[in-house]
Design a protein around this motif. Structure first.
Motif, PDB file in Angstrom:
ATOM      1  N   VAL A 107       0.761  -1.287  -0.016  1.00 49.83           N
ATOM      2  CA  VAL A 107      -0.194   0.204  -0.028  1.00 49.83           C
ATOM      3  C   VAL A 107       0.864   1.264  -0.026  1.00 49.83           C
ATOM      4  CG1 VAL A 107      -1.674   1.323   1.399  1.00 49.83           C
ATOM      5  CG2 VAL A 107      -1.827  -1.288   1.125  1.00 49.83           C
ATOM      6  N   ASP A 108       2.004   1.148   0.825  1.00 47.71           N
ATOM      7  CA  ASP A 108       2.877   2.268   0.835  1.00 47.71           C
ATOM      8  C   ASP A 108       3.457   2.582  -0.612  1.00 47.71           C
ATOM      9  OD1 ASP A 108       2.261   2.782   3.575  1.00 47.71           O
ATOM     10  OD2 ASP A 108       4.095   1.772   4.090  1.00 47.71           O
ATOM     11  N   ILE A 109       3.722   1.469  -1.247  1.00 44.37           N
ATOM     12  CA  ILE A 109       4.337   1.588  -2.609  1.00 44.37           C
ATOM     13  C   ILE A 109       3.418   2.317  -3.532  1.00 44.37           C
ATOM     14  CG2 ILE A 109       5.509   0.613  -4.484  1.00 44.37           C
ATOM     15  CD1 ILE A 109       6.730  -1.396  -2.608  1.00 44.37           C
ATOM     16  N   GLY A 113       3.275   6.598  -5.410  1.00 48.05           N
ATOM     17  CA  GLY A 113       2.932   6.929  -6.621  1.00 48.05           C
ATOM     18  C   GLY A 113       1.819   7.993  -6.859  1.00 48.05           C
ATOM     19  N   LEU A 114       0.629   7.581  -6.106  1.00 47.46           N
ATOM     20  CA  LEU A 114      -0.418   8.447  -6.214  1.00 47.46           C
ATOM     21  C   LEU A 114       0.145   9.883  -5.580  1.00 47.46           C
ATOM     22  CD1 LEU A 114      -3.311   5.851  -5.219  1.00 47.46           C
ATOM     23  CD2 LEU A 114      -2.350   6.941  -7.556  1.00 47.46           C
ATOM     24  N   ALA A 115       0.941   9.923  -4.402  1.00 49.92           N
ATOM     25  CA  ALA A 115       1.139  11.034  -3.794  1.00 49.92           C
ATOM     26  C   ALA A 115       2.054  11.922  -4.746  1.00 49.92           C
ATOM     27  CB  ALA A 115       1.962  10.895  -2.513  1.00 49.92           C
ATOM     28  N   LYS A 152       9.746  12.543  -8.108  1.00 49.33           N
ATOM     29  CA  LYS A 152       9.362  12.592  -6.858  1.00 49.33           C
ATOM     30  C   LYS A 152       8.898  11.065  -6.569  1.00 49.33           C
ATOM     31  CE  LYS A 152       6.216  15.377  -6.012  1.00 49.33           C
ATOM     32  NZ  LYS A 152       4.850  16.273  -5.845  1.00 49.33           N
ATOM     33  N   PHE A 153       8.522  10.290  -7.319  1.00 43.80           N
ATOM     34  CA  PHE A 153       8.157   9.011  -7.066  1.00 43.80           C
ATOM     35  C   PHE A 153       9.365   8.149  -6.708  1.00 43.80           C
ATOM     36  CE2 PHE A 153       8.039   4.333  -8.705  1.00 43.80           C
ATOM     37  CZ  PHE A 153       7.098   3.857  -7.867  1.00 43.80           C
ATOM     38  N   VAL A 154      10.460   8.127  -7.462  1.00 40.38           N
ATOM     39  CA  VAL A 154      11.453   7.453  -7.089  1.00 40.38           C
ATOM     40  C   VAL A 154      12.063   7.816  -5.625  1.00 40.38           C
ATOM     41  CG1 VAL A 154      14.053   7.052  -7.615  1.00 40.38           C
ATOM     42  CG2 VAL A 154      12.227   7.307  -9.418  1.00 40.38           C
ATOM     43  N   SER A 155      12.186   9.289  -5.433  1.00 43.08           N
ATOM     44  CA  SER A 155      12.666  10.115  -4.166  1.00 43.08           C
ATOM     45  C   SER A 155      11.793   9.379  -2.964  1.00 43.08           C
ATOM     46  CB  SER A 155      12.521  11.358  -4.116  1.00 43.08           C
ATOM     47  OG  SER A 155      13.496  11.927  -5.118  1.00 43.08           O
TER      48      SER A 155
END
Length: 214
Positions: A107-109, A113-115, A152-155
């Protein structure tokens, strides 16, 4: 007449007429030669291999002693290094989720991505791959967004408290003719790692203690 002059006057074909001291000298000389030859044949040739073997064993034991002496001298340093390795391994072990924590990590992963503002088109966890004391959990992900949002997703993935790595990243335009840097599709395989716990005697799983970590 000295001894050398007496030797010059001796008749080698008639040793029986030689003076007694000279005969005694040659008898003693012959005895020494025979004794030396017998010692060489009966003692030296038989004991020489044993002597060489003993010398080789001595060198080997000496080297073993020196090695063990060095280890003994560095024992405290080895203990400190081992304790540090156990602490480091324990810290890494705590970053591997247990079986009950895996759903929350997935869920965190996805939420990362959504964030980041990405559209999630695919989120497909694959079967676990046994790697020994840990299992590898691959997740196929397809996201749509911009380069900035991908960054931002990778970070965000790197900032998660659990270990997650990204592999096989492919970024392509959403349309065949391209739609700029704000409409891209990224296919990536995220991998997280679960610590495989030991089976106890009662059939329940319990964490193995390594370096003080559970």
């Amino acid at each position: 007449m000295n001894f050398l002059d007496q030797l010059k006057t001796l008749d080698p074909r008639d040793p029986g007429r030689w003076p007694t001291p000279i005969r005694a000298f040659f008898v003693g000389l012959i005895f020494l030669v025979c004794a030396g030859f017998a010692w060489y044949m009966l003692v030296w040739t038989q004991d020489r291999p044993r002597l060489l073997t003993a010398e080789a064993d001595e060198q080997s034991l000496r080297q073993q002693f020196e090695t063990k002496q060095q280890r003994a001298a560095n024992l405290d340093a080895y203990k400190a290094q081992l304790a540090e390795m156990q602490r480091s391994f324990g810290a890494l072990l705590r970053q591997l989720p247990g079986r009950t924590e895996v759903p929350n990590l997935l869920v965190d992963i996805s939420q990362t991505g959504l964030a980041a503002g990405l559209q999630e088109k695919l989120f497909q966890p694959g079967p676990e791959v046994d790697k020994g004391f840990y299992a590898e959990l691959p997740i196929k992900i397809r996201l749509v967004g911009s380069y900035h949002e991908f960054g931002k997703f990778v970070s965000g993935i790197a900032a998660l408290p659990r270990i997650v790595t990204l592999h096989d990243i492919q970024i392509t335009p959403v349309t065949a003719h391209g739609a700029g840097f704000d409409n891209l599709s990224m296919d990536v395989t995220a991998k997280t790692y679960r610590y495989i716990e030991d089976n106890g005697a009662d059939g329940k799983r319990g964490p193995k203690k390594i370096g003080g970590a559970t």
